[in-house]
Design a protein around this motif. Structure first.
Motif, PDB file in Angstrom:
ATOM      1  N   LYS A 208       1.037  -1.110  -0.112  1.00 30.07           N
ATOM      2  CA  LYS A 208      -0.030   0.083   0.139  1.00 30.07           C
ATOM      3  C   LYS A 208       0.889   1.026  -0.012  1.00 30.07           C
ATOM      4  CE  LYS A 208      -0.501  -0.542   5.067  1.00 30.07           C
ATOM      5  NZ  LYS A 208      -1.489  -0.336   6.180  1.00 30.07           N
ATOM      6  N   VAL A 209       0.312   2.172  -0.468  1.00 30.90           N
ATOM      7  CA  VAL A 209       1.046   3.735  -0.649  1.00 30.90           C
ATOM      8  C   VAL A 209       0.125   4.687  -0.007  1.00 30.90           C
ATOM      9  CG1 VAL A 209       0.210   4.125  -2.906  1.00 30.90           C
ATOM     10  CG2 VAL A 209       2.340   5.167  -2.068  1.00 30.90           C
ATOM     11  N   GLU A 210       0.703   5.587   0.772  1.00 24.10           N
ATOM     12  CA  GLU A 210       0.038   6.881   1.351  1.00 24.10           C
ATOM     13  C   GLU A 210      -0.122   7.877   0.507  1.00 24.10           C
ATOM     14  OE1 GLU A 210      -0.045   9.479   5.501  1.00 24.10           O
ATOM     15  OE2 GLU A 210       1.685   8.854   4.670  1.00 24.10           O
ATOM     16  N   VAL A 211      -1.320   8.349   0.307  1.00 25.61           N
ATOM     17  CA  VAL A 211      -1.744   9.465  -0.593  1.00 25.61           C
ATOM     18  C   VAL A 211      -1.917  10.828   0.400  1.00 25.61           C
ATOM     19  CG1 VAL A 211      -3.676  10.378  -2.253  1.00 25.61           C
ATOM     20  CG2 VAL A 211      -2.572   8.098  -2.366  1.00 25.61           C
ATOM     21  N   LYS A 238      -1.379  14.143  -3.608  1.00 20.97           N
ATOM     22  CA  LYS A 238       0.030  13.672  -4.081  1.00 20.97           C
ATOM     23  C   LYS A 238       0.475  12.254  -3.394  1.00 20.97           C
ATOM     24  CE  LYS A 238       3.990  15.491  -6.417  1.00 20.97           C
ATOM     25  NZ  LYS A 238       4.766  16.640  -6.519  1.00 20.97           N
ATOM     26  N   ILE A 239       1.286  11.614  -4.080  1.00 21.42           N
ATOM     27  CA  ILE A 239       2.088  10.672  -3.415  1.00 21.42           C
ATOM     28  C   ILE A 239       3.578  10.963  -3.253  1.00 21.42           C
ATOM     29  CG2 ILE A 239       2.993   8.253  -3.622  1.00 21.42           C
ATOM     30  CD1 ILE A 239       0.434   7.500  -4.863  1.00 21.42           C
ATOM     31  N   VAL A 240       4.340  11.565  -2.331  1.00 17.45           N
ATOM     32  CA  VAL A 240       5.418  12.124  -2.052  1.00 17.45           C
ATOM     33  C   VAL A 240       6.377  10.999  -1.210  1.00 17.45           C
ATOM     34  CG1 VAL A 240       4.404  14.405  -2.118  1.00 17.45           C
ATOM     35  CG2 VAL A 240       4.698  13.036  -0.045  1.00 17.45           C
ATOM     36  N   LYS A 241       7.697  11.277  -1.429  1.00 18.23           N
ATOM     37  CA  LYS A 241       8.880  10.737  -1.027  1.00 18.23           C
ATOM     38  C   LYS A 241       9.205  11.177   0.521  1.00 18.23           C
ATOM     39  CE  LYS A 241      11.215  10.274  -5.568  1.00 18.23           C
ATOM     40  NZ  LYS A 241      12.421  10.495  -6.087  1.00 18.23           N
ATOM     41  N   ASN A 242       8.983  12.392   0.856  1.00 14.37           N
ATOM     42  CA  ASN A 242       9.191  12.947   2.071  1.00 14.37           C
ATOM     43  C   ASN A 242       8.175  13.903   2.211  1.00 14.37           C
ATOM     44  OD1 ASN A 242      10.759  15.051   0.782  1.00 14.37           O
ATOM     45  ND2 ASN A 242      12.214  13.441   0.610  1.00 14.37           N
ATOM     46  N   GLN A 247       5.503  19.740   1.373  1.00 16.21           N
ATOM     47  CA  GLN A 247       5.677  21.099   1.534  1.00 16.21           C
ATOM     48  C   GLN A 247       5.864  22.199   0.511  1.00 16.21           C
ATOM     49  OE1 GLN A 247       8.122  21.743   5.130  1.00 16.21           O
ATOM     50  NE2 GLN A 247       7.245  20.118   6.273  1.00 16.21           N
ATOM     51  N   GLU A 248       6.807  21.469  -0.576  1.00 14.33           N
ATOM     52  CA  GLU A 248       7.008  22.329  -1.697  1.00 14.33           C
ATOM     53  C   GLU A 248       5.649  22.517  -2.516  1.00 14.33           C
ATOM     54  OE1 GLU A 248      10.379  20.542  -3.550  1.00 14.33           O
ATOM     55  OE2 GLU A 248      11.882  21.556  -1.889  1.00 14.33           O
ATOM     56  N   THR A 249       5.066  21.124  -2.500  1.00 10.36           N
ATOM     57  CA  THR A 249       3.844  21.349  -3.625  1.00 10.36           C
ATOM     58  C   THR A 249       2.628  22.125  -2.989  1.00 10.36           C
ATOM     59  OG1 THR A 249       4.306  18.988  -4.022  1.00 10.36           O
ATOM     60  CG2 THR A 249       1.974  19.649  -4.342  1.00 10.36           C
ATOM     61  N   ILE A 250       2.483  22.007  -1.622  1.00 11.94           N
ATOM     62  CA  ILE A 250       1.569  23.002  -0.861  1.00 11.94           C
ATOM     63  C   ILE A 250       1.926  24.476  -0.981  1.00 11.94           C
ATOM     64  CG2 ILE A 250       0.840  23.970   1.229  1.00 11.94           C
ATOM     65  CD1 ILE A 250      -0.493  21.369   0.610  1.00 11.94           C
ATOM     66  N   LEU A 251       3.471  24.869  -1.016  1.00  9.25           N
ATOM     67  CA  LEU A 251       3.492  26.162  -1.390  1.00  9.25           C
ATOM     68  C   LEU A 251       3.452  26.533  -2.649  1.00  9.25           C
ATOM     69  CD1 LEU A 251       5.059  28.764  -0.603  1.00  9.25           C
ATOM     70  CD2 LEU A 251       7.229  27.752  -1.131  1.00  9.25           C
ATOM     71  N   LYS A 252       3.688  25.939  -3.785  1.00 10.88           N
ATOM     72  CA  LYS A 252       3.465  25.892  -5.255  1.00 10.88           C
ATOM     73  C   LYS A 252       1.767  26.146  -5.275  1.00 10.88           C
ATOM     74  CE  LYS A 252       2.562  23.186  -7.914  1.00 10.88           C
ATOM     75  NZ  LYS A 252       1.221  22.486  -8.715  1.00 10.88           N
ATOM     76  N   THR A 253       1.300  25.502  -4.834  1.00 12.86           N
ATOM     77  CA  THR A 253      -0.537  25.571  -5.042  1.00 12.86           C
ATOM     78  C   THR A 253      -0.781  26.992  -4.508  1.00 12.86           C
ATOM     79  OG1 THR A 253      -0.579  23.241  -5.140  1.00 12.86           O
ATOM     80  CG2 THR A 253      -2.513  24.365  -4.815  1.00 12.86           C
ATOM     81  N   ALA A 254      -0.354  27.210  -3.245  1.00  9.43           N
ATOM     82  CA  ALA A 254      -0.950  28.270  -2.661  1.00  9.43           C
ATOM     83  C   ALA A 254      -0.291  29.589  -3.142  1.00  9.43           C
ATOM     84  CB  ALA A 254      -0.385  28.402  -1.054  1.00  9.43           C
ATOM     85  N   TYR A 255       0.870  29.659  -3.654  1.00  7.54           N
ATOM     86  CA  TYR A 255       1.481  30.732  -4.589  1.00  7.54           C
ATOM     87  C   TYR A 255       0.754  31.022  -5.742  1.00  7.54           C
ATOM     88  CZ  TYR A 255       4.931  33.467  -7.062  1.00  7.54           C
ATOM     89  OH  TYR A 255       5.445  34.595  -7.627  1.00  7.54           O
ATOM     90  N   GLU A 256       0.201  29.858  -6.465  1.00  5.44           N
ATOM     91  CA  GLU A 256      -0.615  29.936  -7.681  1.00  5.44           C
ATOM     92  C   GLU A 256      -1.948  30.670  -7.861  1.00  5.44           C
ATOM     93  OE1 GLU A 256       0.931  26.810 -11.131  1.00  5.44           O
ATOM     94  OE2 GLU A 256      -0.370  26.234  -9.262  1.00  5.44           O
ATOM     95  N   HIS A 257      -2.536  30.293  -6.217  1.00  3.69           N
ATOM     96  CA  HIS A 257      -3.891  30.848  -6.408  1.00  3.69           C
ATOM     97  C   HIS A 257      -4.375  31.979  -5.564  1.00  3.69           C
ATOM     98  CE1 HIS A 257      -4.203  26.669  -7.807  1.00  3.69           C
ATOM     99  NE2 HIS A 257      -5.282  26.965  -8.335  1.00  3.69           N
ATOM    100  N   TYR A 258      -3.325  32.255  -4.540  1.00  5.78           N
ATOM    101  CA  TYR A 258      -3.817  33.242  -3.459  1.00  5.78           C
ATOM    102  C   TYR A 258      -2.427  34.422  -3.230  1.00  5.78           C
ATOM    103  CZ  TYR A 258      -6.562  29.354  -1.493  1.00  5.78           C
ATOM    104  OH  TYR A 258      -7.640  28.496  -1.332  1.00  5.78           O
ATOM    105  N   ASP A 259      -3.039  35.336  -2.959  1.00  6.32           N
ATOM    106  CA  ASP A 259      -2.167  36.686  -2.632  1.00  6.32           C
ATOM    107  C   ASP A 259      -1.670  36.763  -1.377  1.00  6.32           C
ATOM    108  OD1 ASP A 259      -0.808  38.987  -2.863  1.00  6.32           O
ATOM    109  OD2 ASP A 259      -2.515  40.113  -3.242  1.00  6.32           O
ATOM    110  N   LEU A 260      -0.588  35.876  -1.254  1.00  9.22           N
ATOM    111  CA  LEU A 260       0.140  35.600  -0.120  1.00  9.22           C
ATOM    112  C   LEU A 260       0.620  36.845   0.713  1.00  9.22           C
ATOM    113  CD1 LEU A 260       1.619  32.289  -0.551  1.00  9.22           C
ATOM    114  CD2 LEU A 260      -0.782  32.484   0.468  1.00  9.22           C
TER     115      LEU A 260
END
Length: 475
Positions: A208-211, A238-242, A247-260
Motif C-alpha cells: 500500500k501507499v499513502e496518498v 499527491k504521493i510524495v517521497k518525504n 511542503q513544496e507542493t503546498i507552497l506552489k499551489t498556494a502561490y499560484e492561487h492566493y495573494d499571500l
C-alpha cells in the motif's frame, strides 16, 4: 421513397471544395431520434475527414521552405463522431525528422489512436466510474467498441500529461530566474487542512501507499439551512517521497492561487500528526493549529464509549476546560480494567500532545467569527481518493494511482472540455419567472370556521372551541 421514409442528402463546402457527405434514408418510427442520431454521426465522420483534408491543404502553403515533402500516409483515429480515416502529407525537416503538421495541430501522438476529445471523455468517465462501465458508456457515445484496458491506457496518458504540466509549474516556482504569476485571490486569513489515506497496491514492492490530501480556503459561505461550503477552495493530492516534497507542493499551489503578500494569519487543521502540522511551514505565515474534530470525537468515543459523559467532556475540552476533564478522566481510568485503561491513557496522551489545538476557532478572538470548526478535509479525502481508489476489491499499480489522482484533481477541467456542449446555457436566454404572489398576512385573521357557526354550532365540542377562540367579553 414511401410516406414513412425520408431521404436526407447533405453537402458541405470546405476551403472552396464541395464534399458529398452521403445520403441517408430515414425510416419514420418510434425510434426516429436514434435513427437521426446515427445518420448525423455517419455524416459527421465524413465531414471530419473532409475538414482534415482542407487543413492539410492549407498547411502545405505554410510549411517551411526547408522541409521536404515525401508523400502522404493514411491514418485512422477514433473521434467523438466515430472512426475517421484520412491521408496527410509527411515532411522531412532540416534535421531529417519526419513531421506531420496535421497530427501536430490535432495534438495526436505519433502512435495515438484516439483524438483529444475522446481521451477527455474517457478520462472523465473513468474518474467517476469503474473502467468497464466507463468503456461501455464511451462505446455508446462514439458508437465504436472501447475496451476497459483502453480506458486504462487513456488514464495513464492523460494523467502523465497533467503530471508533467504540474511538475513544470512547480519548477518555475523554485528555479532561479523562472517567473510564475502569483495568485490574486485575497486571503487575509488562510485556512489549510491535510490528511493521509492508504491505497492498496498490486505487483509492487509495497502492499500500500499513502496518498496525502491537502485543502486550502479563505473561509466558509452559507449555501443552505445549516449548510456551509468552503470559499475559494483549492485541493492538493499527491504521493510524495518525504514531507519536504509535500511542503513544496503546498507552497506552489498556494502561490499560484492566493495573494499571500496580504495574508496575516494561517490556520492549520488536522489529526495532530507531525507532518500534518508542518504541511504549511514553507508559506512562512504566523500559524495556529486546530485539532480536527472528527478525530477528536472518534478517539474519545473509542476510549471512553459513546456516552453522555463523553460528549460533555468533549464540549468542555473545546471550550478550554482541559484540566477539569483530565482529572475526571484519570478517575475513570483508575477504576477500569487494564486493557481498557490502556486505550484511555493513550487518548489522554493524545489530548496533551495536541492541547494547543483543542480550543474551538469561535473561542479564539483573532479568528473569523462564525467560522465554526474547520473539518473540511475528511469530505475531500472521501471525494478525491476514497470513493475512486478504495473499496470494492480495488488495487492499483503505482503509476496507475498517480495518473488517476492527477485526473481526479483536474476532473472539472476534463468535464468542461469533454461535455461542455451538453451543459445548461447560462446566457440568460431562459425565460425567468418574475411573478411573485402577494401574501396578505391579515387574511387569516378574517378566516371563519364553518363547523363552529353552521352545521355543528350546537354540539358541546363546538361550543368549547368557540369559547376558546372567541372568549366571552372579548367579542
Amino acid at each position: 421513397m414511401t410516406a414513412s421514409t425520408v431521404k436526407l442528402i447533405i453537402t458541405a463546402e470546405v476551403a472552396g471544395q464541395r464534399f458529398d457527405l452521403g445520403k441517408v434514408d430515414i425510416q419514420i418510427s418510434g425510434k426516429l431520434d436514434e435513427v437521426i442520431n446515427q445518420g448525423m454521426q455517419s455524416m459527421g465522420t465524413a465531414l471530419y475527414g473532409a475538414i482534415l483534408q482542407g487543413v492539410d491543404d492549407g498547411l502545405r502553403e505554410t510549411a517551411p521552405t526547408g522541409w521536404q515533402n515525401i508523400g502522404r500516409e493514411k491514418r485512422t483515429i477514433m473521434t467523438c463522431v466515430g472512426s475517421v480515416t484520412y491521408k496527410r502529407r509527411v515532411y522531412k525537416d532540416t534535421t531529417g525528422k519526419r513531421r506531420k503538421p496535421v497530427d501536430e495541430v490535432l495534438g495526436i501522438d505519433p502512435y495515438g489512436r484516439y483524438s483529444l476529445g475522446v481521451q477527455q471523455k474517457g478520462s472523465y468517465l473513468a474518474s467517476e466510474l469503474p473502467y468497464r462501465e466507463a468503456a461501455d458508456i464511451l462505446s455508446w457515445l462514439i458508437r465504436n467498441h472501447v475496451s476497459h484496458s483502453t480506458i486504462g491506457r487513456m488514464i495513464r496518458a492523460v494523467g502523465a500529461s497533467l503530471q508533467a504540466e504540474e511538475q513544470d509549474r512547480l519548477e518555475q516556482v523554485f528555479e532561479k530566474g523562472a517567473r510564475l504569476e502569483p495568485g490574486r485571490v485575497p486571503a487575509k486569513v488562510l485556512y489549510g487542512e491535510s490528511d493521509g489515506v492508504f491505497v492498496p497496491l498490486q505487483r509492487e514492492a509495497k502492499k500500500k501507499v499513502e496518498v496525502r490530501v491537502g485543502v486550502m480556503y479563505t473561509g466558509k459561505k452559507v449555501i443552505g439551512v445549516g449548510r456551509k461550503a468552503l470559499e475559494n477552495k483549492v485541493v492538493v493530492t499527491k504521493i510524495v517521497k518525504n514531507s519536504q516534497e509535500w511542503q513544496e507542493t503546498i507552497l506552489k499551489t498556494a502561490y499560484e492561487h492566493y495573494d499571500l503578500s496580504k495574508t496575516a494569519q494561517m490556520v492549520v487543521g488536522g489529526d495532530g500528526n507531525s507532518w500534518v502540522k508542518q504541511s504549511f511551514d514553507l508559506l512562512g505565515l504566523p500559524t495556529v493549529f486546530v485539532l480536527d474534530r472528527y478525530h477528536l470525537y472518534r478517539n474519545a468515543r473509542r476510549a471512553f464509549g459513546h456516552t453522555h459523559k463523553t460528549e460533555t467532556w468533549i464540549r468542555k475540552i473545546c471550550e478550554g476546560d482541559l484540566e477539569t476533564v483530565l482529572s475526571e478522566m484519570l478517575a475513570v481510568v483508575a477504576k477500569s480494567p487494564p486493557r481498557k485503561a490502556d486505550g484511555m491513557k493513550a487518548f489522554i496522551k493524545y489530548l496533551i500532545n495536541n492541547r494547543d489545538g483543542l480550543l474551538d476557532p469561535d473561542c479564539r478572538s483573532h479568528l473569523q467569527p462564525g467560522l465554526g470548526n474547520l473539518g473540511g478535509i475528511e469530505g475531500n479525502v472521501d471525494k478525491l481518493v476514497v470513493r475512486r481508489l478504495k473499496g470494492r476489491g480495488r488495487s492499483w499499480r503505482l503509476d496507475g494511482v498517480k495518473a488517476m489522482l492527477a485526473v481526479c484533481r483536474h476532473k472539472e477541467e476534463l468535464r468542461l472540455g469533454a461535455f461542455k456542449p451538453f451543459m445548461k446555457s447560462d446566457d440568460g436566454c431562459q425565460p425567468k419567472n418574475t411573478y411573485q404572489k402577494k401574501i396578505d398576512y391579515g387574511e387569516w385573521l378574517q378566516a371563519d370556521v364553518p363547523a363552529i357557526h353552521l352545521c355543528h354550532s350546537g354540539r358541546p365540542w363546538a361550543k368549547v372551541l368557540k369559547e376558546i377562540v372567541h372568549p366571552r367579553g372579548v367579542l
